[in-house]
Write an enzyme that holds these catalytic residues in place. Sequence first.
Site, short mmCIF file in Angstrom:
data_model
loop_
_atom_site.label_atom_id
_atom_site.label_comp_id
_atom_site.label_asym_id
_atom_site.label_seq_id
_atom_site.Cartn_x
_atom_site.Cartn_y
_atom_site.Cartn_z
N ASP A 239 0.88 -1.78 0.06
CA ASP A 239 0.44 0.07 0.02
C ASP A 239 1.20 1.15 -0.02
O ASP A 239 2.14 1.29 0.71
CB ASP A 239 -0.93 -0.02 1.41
CG ASP A 239 -0.63 0.04 2.50
OD1 ASP A 239 0.72 0.87 3.55
OD2 ASP A 239 -0.42 -1.64 3.37
N GLU B 259 23.60 -21.01 -18.93
CA GLU B 259 22.64 -20.75 -18.15
C GLU B 259 22.86 -19.63 -17.28
O GLU B 259 22.55 -18.60 -16.95
CB GLU B 259 21.75 -21.25 -17.45
CG GLU B 259 19.98 -21.15 -16.68
CD GLU B 259 20.35 -22.05 -15.29
OE1 GLU B 259 18.55 -22.80 -15.98
OE2 GLU B 259 20.38 -22.33 -14.95
#
Length: 749
Positions: free
Chosen positions: A536, A616
């Site tokens: 929030d 990777e």
Amino acid sequence: MSIRVSEDGRQFFLETKTSSYRMKADELGTLRHLYYGEKSGGDDLPALFHAVPRGHDANPHETGMKDRDYGLESIPQEYSGFGGADYRTTALRARFEDGTRTVRLRFESYRIEAGKYAIPGLPAAYDDRGDAETLVITLRDAETGLKAELYYAVFEEADVITRAVKVTNETAGTVTLEKCASLALDFPARDYDLMTFFGRWAKERTPERVKLAHGIRAVQSLRGASSLQYNPSALLLAPETTETSGEGYGIAFVYSGSFLLEAEKDPAGDVRLQLGIHPDLFSWKLAPGECFYAPEALLTWSNAGVSGISHHFHDFINRSIVRGKWRDAERPVLLNNWEGTYFHFDGEKLVAMAKAAAEIGVNLFVLDDGWFGKRDDDRSGLGDWQPNEAKIGCSIRELGEKVRAAGTAFGIWFEPEAVSEDSDLFRAHPDWAIAVPGREPSLARYELLLDLGRKDVQDRLIEDISSVIRASGAVYLKWDFNRSISDRYSAALPADRQGEFDHRYMLGVYRVLETLREAFPELLIEGCSSGGGRFDAGMLYYTPQIWTSDDTDPIERLMIQYGTSMIYPVRTMGAHVSASPNHQTGRKTPLHTRAVVAMSGTFGFELDVTKAPEEEKAEMREELETFRALYGLLQFGDLYRLLPPTDENCTVWEQAAKDGSRALLSTVRHTAHAARVLSGFQVQGLKDEAMYRVRMVREKDVEKLDDTSKTLFDGRTVSGRALRTAGLYVPVTCFPEEYEAFQILIEEA
Ligand code: GLA
């Protein structure tokens, strides 16, 4: 001047860049809401508004014998009191010493203040560029003396109005507030849709848009935090409003505790929107002379569709809520060890992870749960913030040094508000844990919460956290909060103040955060609450970023980040590349897809990078370089949600530079279909007259495309007008792959 007042001092004109807000105090002192919407030049606007009596209205006594049409239940108002004759949901409810509960607020005076007001002890927007002006309107319940000051800060350029309320007890006796909404807003009888956000763990902030029906639609939290379940924000939209067109309003609470958001459509069709602290968990005793501040709410209007509302909020939160160095500075790309190790690590493992992280370009290593007290699972140790030197093999100071020597800065996890029953802290201070005397409190994730309303608890946390930050040299703190409040009782409050528990808890959390911010101004704090359970604008005042969800599956994240982005900026959303198969869903996805989704957040990693094969790691490094190269566009561009995650094929979103010079498109395929279709969309935010080059960000992606897509996405030049009108489509590949993602860069040629 963004605030004007009529000559008689009773009409108020608030102007932002594109909107107008009007109110007036009528002859009986009722502060009427007149208008909020598209900028409206004329000062005669109030004449256009009319309240139609509902029939048999209750009339204030002073008009009763003259005007049977004057009814408080039909007049749009700015802030209405309970107990009189406004039968809708009201903003202010108070109990006086004699037990009566009627409040009738009338206009008394106003004042204009330069700049933006602040609210003691609470988060609130700030203005550091001379954009804001404040209007304070004083209302009073003449019979008792209770005073309510309504604060309106007008941020003209930002197109945002903030509201807050201060109630002062100027009566002769004690007053107990029972409800004190931060924002109340009345709208004329029209059809509206309301968009709110629901969720649960690993599924935060799913948008839900419904046509408002008669009655009250409310979302709320009674959990002591803004919650995973509902967000303290909403959009009120005209029914025809789409992502890019039509008008609507946005509201967002600058508060992180229990809340109530109500939209009442009364039987005559008028709509009242209210947002504030949840009255079921609130009462506040005011001795004569004392005052109470209701937290702030943000308000915006746009006629550029849902994305117009989002842009206002994104820019505003980035600019006037988030504070300090990390508001503008490039944030570190972090690797968090949680999903890589969970509780099972030692010092060597951590340093190896930091080293491997540095090799792929990560510049911050974050040590998550399990480094302190007795904490090898989630049943014990919370509250004992003393580093477990046996586990990490050295002191926290040495660990910080080793991590820095490995090539990254050091960051650390806390869950400051929680305490385990099996902890030294609990054994020493059982009364610090929240529980009702004589009742066994419920546990959640085996934990209890500390009574953050107590100053001794706050001070202990400040001391414990500060000493770890100082010793370890941490530049980052993850502030977690993994359960809701229950069994409320504070040994530090008398019986008649137990209703103040929730708000005092929040004030305590804010005080600890503010004290840490002041002591460590460079510290980057990331909020977290079982994922995004306290996401929030209140937390964002202290924590520039918040972990969006414990669900790191990129396909599930599409909806979570889509919903979150309605109100909150990309830059605030914690998002990491995690392992495949994903730990929450078991889904296998390409690394590129995980990276593309995480780039529309803070971007970081959360996996055991030491186990990744070289190729990777090389790909991770490449993704990280792309993120850094596109940083400005990704983090500060205007976000358009072009195809939603509910689309049959793909989610597509765009970040466009504010000057229209370039834009980045991100596309993620949901499933591969044999029967293929074109997923088309119109590109937003470009200049019609300019020519743009369209290309894939990763050159190697061109190879995957069919011949027609190749001619378009391999550097073709197209006009801004064509991209806006005819649009583009998701690149078509020779072999459609599940979950494949593309990034397409559109740059002015
Ligand atoms: C919560 C957080 C996670 C992680 C764990 C640690 O679930 O959301 O990110 O920090 O706690 O226990």
